[in-house]
Motif scaffolding. Sequence first.
Motif, PDB file in Angstrom:
ATOM      1  N   MET A   1       0.826  -1.196   0.000  1.00 19.52           N
ATOM      2  CA  MET A   1       0.000   0.000   0.000  1.00 19.52           C
ATOM      3  C   MET A   1       0.869   1.258   0.000  1.00 19.52           C
ATOM      4  N   LEU A   2       1.838   1.325   0.909  1.00 24.21           N
ATOM      5  CA  LEU A   2       2.724   2.483   0.986  1.00 24.21           C
ATOM      6  C   LEU A   2       3.548   2.617  -0.292  1.00 24.21           C
ATOM      7  N   GLN A   3       3.943   1.489  -0.850  1.00 28.52           N
ATOM      8  CA  GLN A   3       4.728   1.510  -2.071  1.00 28.52           C
ATOM      9  C   GLN A   3       3.915   2.114  -3.225  1.00 28.52           C
ATOM     10  N   ASN A   4       2.647   1.800  -3.296  1.00 31.98           N
ATOM     11  CA  ASN A   4       1.789   2.360  -4.343  1.00 31.98           C
ATOM     12  C   ASN A   4       1.643   3.870  -4.183  1.00 31.98           C
ATOM     13  N   ILE A   5       1.534   4.322  -2.946  1.00 36.71           N
ATOM     14  CA  ILE A   5       1.417   5.756  -2.687  1.00 36.71           C
ATOM     15  C   ILE A   5       2.695   6.474  -3.101  1.00 36.71           C
ATOM     16  N   LEU A   6       3.845   5.909  -2.751  1.00 41.44           N
ATOM     17  CA  LEU A   6       5.125   6.522  -3.109  1.00 41.44           C
ATOM     18  C   LEU A   6       5.323   6.568  -4.620  1.00 41.44           C
ATOM     19  N   VAL A   7       4.948   5.507  -5.306  1.00 38.68           N
ATOM     20  CA  VAL A   7       5.076   5.480  -6.766  1.00 38.68           C
ATOM     21  C   VAL A   7       4.143   6.521  -7.385  1.00 38.68           C
ATOM     22  N   THR A   8       2.947   6.664  -6.850  1.00 35.80           N
ATOM     23  CA  THR A   8       2.007   7.661  -7.353  1.00 35.80           C
ATOM     24  C   THR A   8       2.551   9.074  -7.157  1.00 35.80           C
ATOM     25  N   ILE A   9       3.091   9.349  -5.972  1.00 39.25           N
ATOM     26  CA  ILE A   9       3.693  10.662  -5.698  1.00 39.25           C
ATOM     27  C   ILE A   9       4.855  10.913  -6.649  1.00 39.25           C
ATOM     28  N   TRP A  10       5.689   9.890  -6.862  1.00 39.27           N
ATOM     29  CA  TRP A  10       6.837  10.011  -7.758  1.00 39.27           C
ATOM     30  C   TRP A  10       6.373  10.344  -9.178  1.00 39.27           C
ATOM     31  N   ILE A  11       5.360   9.656  -9.659  1.00 43.49           N
ATOM     32  CA  ILE A  11       4.869   9.874 -11.015  1.00 43.49           C
ATOM     33  C   ILE A  11       4.254  11.272 -11.151  1.00 43.49           C
ATOM     34  N   LEU A  12       3.447  11.670 -10.181  1.00 48.28           N
ATOM     35  CA  LEU A  12       2.824  12.992 -10.242  1.00 48.28           C
ATOM     36  C   LEU A  12       3.857  14.110 -10.195  1.00 48.28           C
ATOM     37  N   SER A  13       4.866  13.955  -9.349  1.00 52.29           N
ATOM     38  CA  SER A  13       5.893  14.993  -9.266  1.00 52.29           C
ATOM     39  C   SER A  13       6.740  15.023 -10.533  1.00 52.29           C
ATOM     40  N   ALA A  14       6.995  13.867 -11.130  1.00 53.28           N
ATOM     41  CA  ALA A  14       7.747  13.846 -12.386  1.00 53.28           C
ATOM     42  C   ALA A  14       6.944  14.508 -13.499  1.00 53.28           C
ATOM     43  N   ILE A  15       5.634  14.268 -13.545  1.00 53.92           N
ATOM     44  CA  ILE A  15       4.785  14.914 -14.547  1.00 53.92           C
ATOM     45  C   ILE A  15       4.782  16.425 -14.337  1.00 53.92           C
ATOM     46  N   TYR A  16       4.686  16.867 -13.077  1.00 54.87           N
ATOM     47  CA  TYR A  16       4.716  18.295 -12.761  1.00 54.87           C
ATOM     48  C   TYR A  16       6.029  18.914 -13.237  1.00 54.87           C
ATOM     49  N   CYS A  17       7.137  18.264 -12.945  1.00 53.09           N
ATOM     50  CA  CYS A  17       8.441  18.808 -13.334  1.00 53.09           C
ATOM     51  C   CYS A  17       8.629  18.780 -14.851  1.00 53.09           C
ATOM     52  N   LEU A  18       8.127  17.751 -15.524  1.00 49.95           N
ATOM     53  CA  LEU A  18       8.218  17.710 -16.978  1.00 49.95           C
ATOM     54  C   LEU A  18       7.393  18.832 -17.606  1.00 49.95           C
ATOM     55  N   TYR A  19       6.244  19.131 -17.014  1.00 56.54           N
ATOM     56  CA  TYR A  19       5.425  20.241 -17.495  1.00 56.54           C
ATOM     57  C   TYR A  19       6.179  21.565 -17.343  1.00 56.54           C
ATOM     58  N   LYS A  20       6.800  21.772 -16.174  1.00 52.44           N
ATOM     59  CA  LYS A  20       7.571  22.996 -15.952  1.00 52.44           C
ATOM     60  C   LYS A  20       8.761  23.066 -16.918  1.00 52.44           C
ATOM     61  N   LEU A  21       9.403  21.928 -17.175  1.00 54.74           N
ATOM     62  CA  LEU A  21      10.522  21.872 -18.110  1.00 54.74           C
ATOM     63  C   LEU A  21      10.051  22.228 -19.519  1.00 54.74           C
ATOM     64  N   TYR A  22       8.889  21.727 -19.892  1.00 55.00           N
ATOM     65  CA  TYR A  22       8.331  22.024 -21.214  1.00 55.00           C
ATOM     66  C   TYR A  22       8.033  23.516 -21.350  1.00 55.00           C
ATOM     67  N   LYS A  23       7.437  24.108 -20.309  1.00 53.20           N
ATOM     68  CA  LYS A  23       7.147  25.541 -20.351  1.00 53.20           C
ATOM     69  C   LYS A  23       8.424  26.357 -20.466  1.00 53.20           C
ATOM     70  N   ARG A  24       9.458  25.959 -19.726  1.00 50.91           N
ATOM     71  CA  ARG A  24      10.720  26.701 -19.768  1.00 50.91           C
ATOM     72  C   ARG A  24      11.394  26.548 -21.121  1.00 50.91           C
ATOM     73  N   SER A  25      11.314  25.358 -21.719  1.00 45.99           N
ATOM     74  CA  SER A  25      11.966  25.143 -23.014  1.00 45.99           C
ATOM     75  C   SER A  25      11.279  25.924 -24.122  1.00 45.99           C
ATOM     76  N   LYS A  26       9.972  26.171 -23.997  1.00 50.91           N
ATOM     77  CA  LYS A  26       9.280  26.965 -25.005  1.00 50.91           C
ATOM     78  C   LYS A  26       9.695  28.427 -24.930  1.00 50.91           C
ATOM     79  N   MET A  27      10.066  28.911 -23.739  1.00 50.19           N
ATOM     80  CA  MET A  27      10.461  30.312 -23.588  1.00 50.19           C
ATOM     81  C   MET A  27      11.846  30.583 -24.167  1.00 50.19           C
TER      82      MET A  27
END
Length: 80
Positions: A1-27
């Motif tokens: 259960m805890l492992q699933n939560i950690l993987v979910t947090i990891w995936i969501l934070s990676a998606i957030y950072c990839l979005y920020k990276l994409y926005k910065r690369s467009k600028m």
Amino acid sequence: MLQNILVTIWILSAIYCLYKLYKRSKMSSHDGVIGYSPGLEMIMVIMIGPVLAIIDISLTWIRIYKEAEEARRRAENKNI
């Protein structure tokens, strides 16, 4: 259960950072022949995404708080 939560947090934070990276690369504009390829940056974002997300969110909240505090001080000075 805890492992699933950690993987979910990891995936969501990676998606957030990839979005920020994409926005910065467009600028940034590269008018050279090579262009912009964020391959290594994407690998690092996926690896240390949670740490980067925590830092980015913290700095954003600090900036918002500072701007609100400055606006409050300006409003107090106008009323006096």
